[in-house]
Enzyme design. Structure first.
Site, PDB file in Angstrom:
ATOM      1  N   ASP A   1       8.743  -6.822   3.741  1.00 41.36           N
ATOM      2  CA  ASP A   1       7.688  -6.851   4.763  1.00 41.36           C
ATOM      3  C   ASP A   1       8.146  -7.733   5.917  1.00 41.36           C
ATOM      4  O   ASP A   1       8.640  -8.856   5.696  1.00 41.36           O
ATOM      5  CB  ASP A   1       6.380  -7.387   4.163  1.00 41.36           C
ATOM      6  CG  ASP A   1       5.231  -7.288   5.146  1.00 41.36           C
ATOM      7  OD1 ASP A   1       4.591  -6.242   5.176  1.00 41.36           O
ATOM      8  OD2 ASP A   1       5.010  -8.253   5.888  1.00 41.36           O
ATOM      9  N   ILE A   2       8.007  -7.211   7.154  1.00 39.19           N
ATOM     10  CA  ILE A   2       8.395  -7.989   8.333  1.00 39.19           C
ATOM     11  C   ILE A   2       7.347  -9.083   8.563  1.00 39.19           C
ATOM     12  O   ILE A   2       6.155  -8.806   8.647  1.00 39.19           O
ATOM     13  CB  ILE A   2       8.509  -7.085   9.565  1.00 39.19           C
ATOM     14  CG1 ILE A   2       9.514  -5.962   9.306  1.00 39.19           C
ATOM     15  CG2 ILE A   2       8.926  -7.892  10.786  1.00 39.19           C
ATOM     16  CD1 ILE A   2       9.613  -4.963  10.438  1.00 39.19           C
TER      17      ILE A   2
ATOM     18  N   GLU B   1       4.904  -1.872   8.537  1.00 36.99           N
ATOM     19  CA  GLU B   1       6.111  -2.696   8.607  1.00 36.99           C
ATOM     20  C   GLU B   1       6.719  -2.946   7.232  1.00 36.99           C
ATOM     21  O   GLU B   1       7.516  -3.866   7.071  1.00 36.99           O
ATOM     22  CB  GLU B   1       5.769  -4.031   9.285  1.00 36.99           C
ATOM     23  CG  GLU B   1       4.827  -4.933   8.493  1.00 36.99           C
ATOM     24  CD  GLU B   1       3.362  -4.666   8.794  1.00 36.99           C
ATOM     25  OE1 GLU B   1       2.537  -5.561   8.555  1.00 36.99           O
ATOM     26  OE2 GLU B   1       3.047  -3.567   9.279  1.00 36.99           O
TER      27      GLU B   1
END
Length: 609
Positions: free
Chosen positions: A479-480, A523
């Site tokens: 996950d960004i 994301e």
């Protein structure tokens, strides 16, 4: 405790108690309600409301239409018998978002049931496509029922009190009826695909798309899709209705244009008008994947009304012009519209309530599907007759002009050769297009990675292989960090470029052909590493994390640095078809990485998933 009971008794005495000894009782005419436009009322505050705020429902149905308000309903149930009574409260409108039912006894105890299609299907107290609440009343007992409903769909709350011995046979009849309907649809789909394969006419594909989209919409409205297809996909469950309705409009118009021979040249303005409706429907389908149901349902319904009216007018015009096929078409369309009218008259209690009036839409659409199939068969038969007549005419001319027989045979052989070449070319083109479509359907358009649908298929295969060979299977969820703030500060276009950079960085760190990376959504990215233990997976995850940190993301004159959080887990499966546990374990690891400060990896181990 006595203080808390005072408002309950004070307000309850104004309600007429419904006798539950009947096998089936309609509740709607006996309901009082309060509108909650600010969504600030809870049960305690509702119970304490003065009697002047409660309004009597004078209709035979509870229907507040489309509204942003929540509504509180109340009514009383009484068991006058000297023995316990077990009853079911059915809410027969399966697309309500949030439905809270409170059963308040005279001793002050309250039982709460939270339901709605915004909650996973398995959380319902009884497994049913409609909402069912079990209720047990002691001898001579009286219970006050409070209901809170909040939904983005039309706020309809049809309520019925059932004796289980009467409910379950009726429910079984309903299920059989729907099974027949969906069975007819399936048969027509298979039949049309078979005919398409034989004659290669695109009109049959448009027809298949239509008779898939329409039952899909009906299945969503009646709760079957949520129960059997996506019981955990609460967000998609709402949007699927708009998606299916848009698909019905797009495929229905396309089929009608082909079936009724609407020509781009001869029917210029009609063609443009109908094509614009198709474009709008396809646009709504695409937008429905990302936009909430509440925003799109009204324009989609308006489009559906325009769609039905336009095709009815078009078919009528074709009938007046002498088109034989249009007679079947307009009859089929009238059948479907008649089903909707019968259902509406049933909802307004003009027609009696039974299995046929309650399911008039399904009956009408089933008749429409059958009639359209007959129309297609008639069209195919007439095409055959035309071909046969042409052959007879050709033979007559051949008898009259025997001298030119050899030349005609030569021309025919050349025509057949050319036709075979064209068929082969078309088959190759279709094969190439299907291959491209398969690749596109498995690929995320933005990042070029595989999409979630492809990941789900590969995940099942990898998990089964790991179980069969008793090898470890590792999963990474990435996950960004703070991506929402990134989008807000720099815009979605820059955010898309960032997603592409992350995707390329992840791919650069994978060295084995069997390692698979996909965009999971938003994301989030997911990786599957076959034959990889937890230690090896952590090495890969750390390599990816470090590479993301050192990879600059250039924005004009500014250089940005992005970080990621990664959850890691690896298992040797001990049971097949339990891959969900591996995903949940990895998701927990990702959550732990975020909670621990982000820009790190966290690994969890589970020996027996």
């Amino acid at each position: 405790m006595a203080f808390m009971l005072l408002p309950v008794i004070a307000h309850a005495t104004q309600l007429t108690a419904l006798d539950v000894t009947n096998g089936r009782t309609q509740v709607s005419p006996h309901v009082e309600f309060i509108e909650d436009p600010n969504l600030g009322l809870d049960l305690l505050s509702v119970v304490q409301q003065p009697a002047s705020r409660w309004r009597k429902n004078h209709d035979n149905q509870v229907n507040f239409g489309y509204t942003d308000s929540a509504y509180w309903l109340r009514y009383r149930l009484i068991n006058p018998d000297d023995y316990k009574a077990f009853r079911l409260i059915e809410f027969s409108y399966s697309v309500l978002d949030y439905l809270d039912v409170y059963l308040q006894r005279t001793d002050g105890t309250t039982v709460h049931h939270a339901m709605g299609d915004k909650l996973p299907f398995h959380q319902r107290p009884l497994i049913s496509r409609n909402f069912l609440v079990p209720i047990e009343l002691d001898a001579q007992e009286m219970i006050t029922v409070y209901v809170r409903v909040k939904t983005s769909s039309s706020t309809q709350v049809p309520m019925t009190i059932w004796d289980p011995q009467e409910y379950y046979p009726v429910s079984q009849s309903r299920t059989i009826f729907h099974g027949i309907y969906f069975g007819i649809t399936l048969v027509m789909v298979l039949y049309s695909l078979f005919v398409y394969r034989a004659v290669q006419e695109s009109v049959y594909l448009y027809y298949v798309a239509f008779i898939i989209s329409l039952p899909m919409f009906i299945a969503s409205i009646n709760g079957f899709s949520f129960q059997y297809l996506w019981p955990y996909a609460t967000t998609w469950n709402d949007r699927a209705m708009v998606f299916a309705l848009g698909g019905t409009v797009a495929s229905g118009i396309t089929f009608a244009m082909k079936f009724l021979s609407v020509s781009r040249v001869d029917d210029k303005w009609t063609y443009r008008y109908l094509s614009s409706l198709v474009a709008i429907a396809l646009g709504l389908m695409l937008i429905s994947i990302f936009v909430d149901y509440a925003v799109l349902i009204r324009p989609t319904i308006i489009l559906s009304i325009i769609f039905c009216s336009s095709l009815l007018i078009l078919a009528g015009a074709r009938v007046l012009s002498g088109d034989r096929s249009a007679r079947y078409f307009i009859l089929a369309w009238i059948s479907m519209l008649s089903g909707g009218i019968v259902l509406s008259l049933n909802k307004f209690t003009i027609l009696p309530q039974n299995i046929f009036t309650e399911n008039a839409t399904q009956i009408g659409s089933a008749l429409e599907i059958i009639l359209l199939s007959i129309a297609l068969a008639d069209r195919l038969n007439r095409e055959k007759l035309k071909t046969f007549a042409a052959q007879q005419e050709s033979l007559e001319k051949e008898r009259e002009a025997r001298a030119s027989q050899e030349q005609m045979l030569k021309v025919q052989r050349e025509a057949n050769t050319l036709l075979e070449q064209r068929v082969e070319e078309r088959t190759r083109e279709l094969a190439d297009l299907n291959k491209q479509l398969l690749e596109l359907s498995a690929t995320d358009a933005l990042t070029g990675l595989k999409n979630r649908r492809h990941f789900d298929e590969v995940f099942q295969q990898y998990y089964t292989a790991a179980y069969r060979h008793q090898q470890p299977l590792a999963m990474l969820l990435l996950d960004i960090d703070h991506f929402k703030d990134f989008n807000d500060n720099h815009g979605h276009a820059v955010g898309d470029d960032c997603l592409v950079m992350i995707a390329e960085t992840i791919q650069s760190q994978l060295s084995r052909p069997q390692d698979m990376v996909a965009r999971f959504g938003g994301e989030e990215f997911v990786l599957l590493l076959p034959d990889t233990d937890n230690q090896g997976a952590c090495v890969v995850a750390e390599r990816i994390r470090q590479q993301v940190v050192v990879t600059p993301f250039r924005l004009a004159e500014e250089v940005l640095h992005v970080t990621v959080s990664i959850g890691v887990s690896s298992i040797i499966p001990s049971r097949v078809q339990k891959q969900k546990s591996l995903f949940e374990l990895t998701d927990q690891a990702l959550y732990k990485a975020k909670e621990s400060g982000r820009n790190q990896i966290q690994a969890l181990i589970e020996n027996t998933p």
